[in-house]
Design a protein around this motif. Sequence first.
Motif, PDB file in Angstrom:
ATOM      1  N   LYS A 204       0.831  -1.207   0.000  1.00 44.15           N
ATOM      2  CA  LYS A 204       0.000   0.000   0.000  1.00 44.15           C
ATOM      3  C   LYS A 204       0.866   1.258   0.000  1.00 44.15           C
ATOM      4  O   LYS A 204       0.543   2.243  -0.650  1.00 44.15           O
ATOM      5  CB  LYS A 204      -0.932  -0.015   1.217  1.00 44.15           C
ATOM      6  CG  LYS A 204      -2.053  -1.032   1.117  1.00 44.15           C
ATOM      7  CD  LYS A 204      -2.884  -1.066   2.398  1.00 44.15           C
ATOM      8  CE  LYS A 204      -3.977  -2.127   2.314  1.00 44.15           C
ATOM      9  NZ  LYS A 204      -4.742  -2.229   3.588  1.00 44.15           N
ATOM     10  N   SER A 205       1.975   1.226   0.751  1.00 40.99           N
ATOM     11  CA  SER A 205       2.876   2.377   0.782  1.00 40.99           C
ATOM     12  C   SER A 205       3.503   2.623  -0.584  1.00 40.99           C
ATOM     13  O   SER A 205       3.654   3.769  -1.014  1.00 40.99           O
ATOM     14  CB  SER A 205       3.979   2.163   1.825  1.00 40.99           C
ATOM     15  OG  SER A 205       3.458   2.186   3.132  1.00 40.99           O
ATOM     16  N   ALA A 208       0.921   4.153  -2.754  1.00 36.54           N
ATOM     17  CA  ALA A 208       0.717   5.554  -2.366  1.00 36.54           C
ATOM     18  C   ALA A 208       1.829   6.438  -2.913  1.00 36.54           C
ATOM     19  O   ALA A 208       1.595   7.601  -3.266  1.00 36.54           O
ATOM     20  CB  ALA A 208       0.652   5.658  -0.843  1.00 36.54           C
ATOM     21  N   GLU A 211       0.954   7.090  -6.447  1.00 31.41           N
ATOM     22  CA  GLU A 211      -0.219   7.953  -6.505  1.00 31.41           C
ATOM     23  C   GLU A 211       0.155   9.400  -6.207  1.00 31.41           C
ATOM     24  O   GLU A 211      -0.386  10.325  -6.811  1.00 31.41           O
ATOM     25  CB  GLU A 211      -1.276   7.453  -5.515  1.00 31.41           C
ATOM     26  CG  GLU A 211      -1.965   6.170  -5.970  1.00 31.41           C
ATOM     27  CD  GLU A 211      -2.853   5.584  -4.896  1.00 31.41           C
ATOM     28  OE1 GLU A 211      -2.918   6.172  -3.788  1.00 31.41           O
ATOM     29  OE2 GLU A 211      -3.486   4.536  -5.153  1.00 31.41           O
ATOM     30  N   ARG A 212       1.081   9.596  -5.258  1.00 30.13           N
ATOM     31  CA  ARG A 212       1.535  10.956  -4.954  1.00 30.13           C
ATOM     32  C   ARG A 212       2.241  11.551  -6.167  1.00 30.13           C
ATOM     33  O   ARG A 212       2.034  12.718  -6.509  1.00 30.13           O
ATOM     34  CB  ARG A 212       2.472  10.953  -3.750  1.00 30.13           C
ATOM     35  CG  ARG A 212       3.052  12.335  -3.462  1.00 30.13           C
ATOM     36  CD  ARG A 212       3.775  12.395  -2.142  1.00 30.13           C
ATOM     37  NE  ARG A 212       4.425  13.679  -1.949  1.00 30.13           N
ATOM     38  CZ  ARG A 212       3.815  14.793  -1.603  1.00 30.13           C
ATOM     39  NH1 ARG A 212       2.521  14.790  -1.415  1.00 30.13           N
ATOM     40  NH2 ARG A 212       4.475  15.932  -1.452  1.00 30.13           N
TER      41      ARG A 212
END
Length: 246
Positions: A204-205, A208, A211-212
């Motif tokens: 998930k990290s 993310a 996504e950032r």
Amino acid sequence: MKTPQQKSDCNIEVAADLSRDRPVIGVAVDRDALPSALTTAADLTIRIGAPTGATIGRAIRMFTGRRGRGALDDGIATGLEFHDLVAAFRSNSSPADIIERLRKAATALGGPGNIDRLPKLQDAVEYGAARTWGLALAKDIADYRAGRLDWQSVDRGAVLFSEPGLGKSLYARILAQACGVPLVTYSIADLFANSPGYLDSVIKSSRAMFERAAAMGPCCILFLDEIDALPNRATMSPRGADWWTP
């Protein structure tokens, strides 16, 4: 990113709500991340761009009741997320206070606020082939922005390797400056430090992180430090392979 099963579940849920005349609203950095049942049936699609200097200036006037001095550069909010913007607007702040906080936040995230403190890529001859590649990338991005080059033709990345302390992290900042884009910096350690360290949390990290970077569109530099901490798949133990391969 969702698994096929998760995507299917989302589509079923959206379709069920729409069939009952319930309003459904989707918010995402990337439109493709939304359930296809929603994007194909949506009555309205709104794309929100990054706030311009004029938008930030208007928000400051509405918040403080005062007008700042001069027009704000459109890049003042480059690289900042919504919560970064909100954090700059504090009670009893003057327009100058808010602008200074925004610039400090952009500097901390590798934005345009620290450009004057960095050497120019053109002059950084000590980087050799990395300098040559970086200058070519900056030209590609400039050509893409001008409509002279398709995005698929822009080079996507490079690996920098050297002994510690020879300027790899600094090079990433210099490169982002030369290309005129935000810099997003992560390390392999960050993927663990920002999560409990379980496999699903690390995945998930990592998602993310991308996504950032996507949120910084239309383009940015993503610098992934310490990538050598990833183990060699060919020499991993069976236990390590079970953990790392996903």
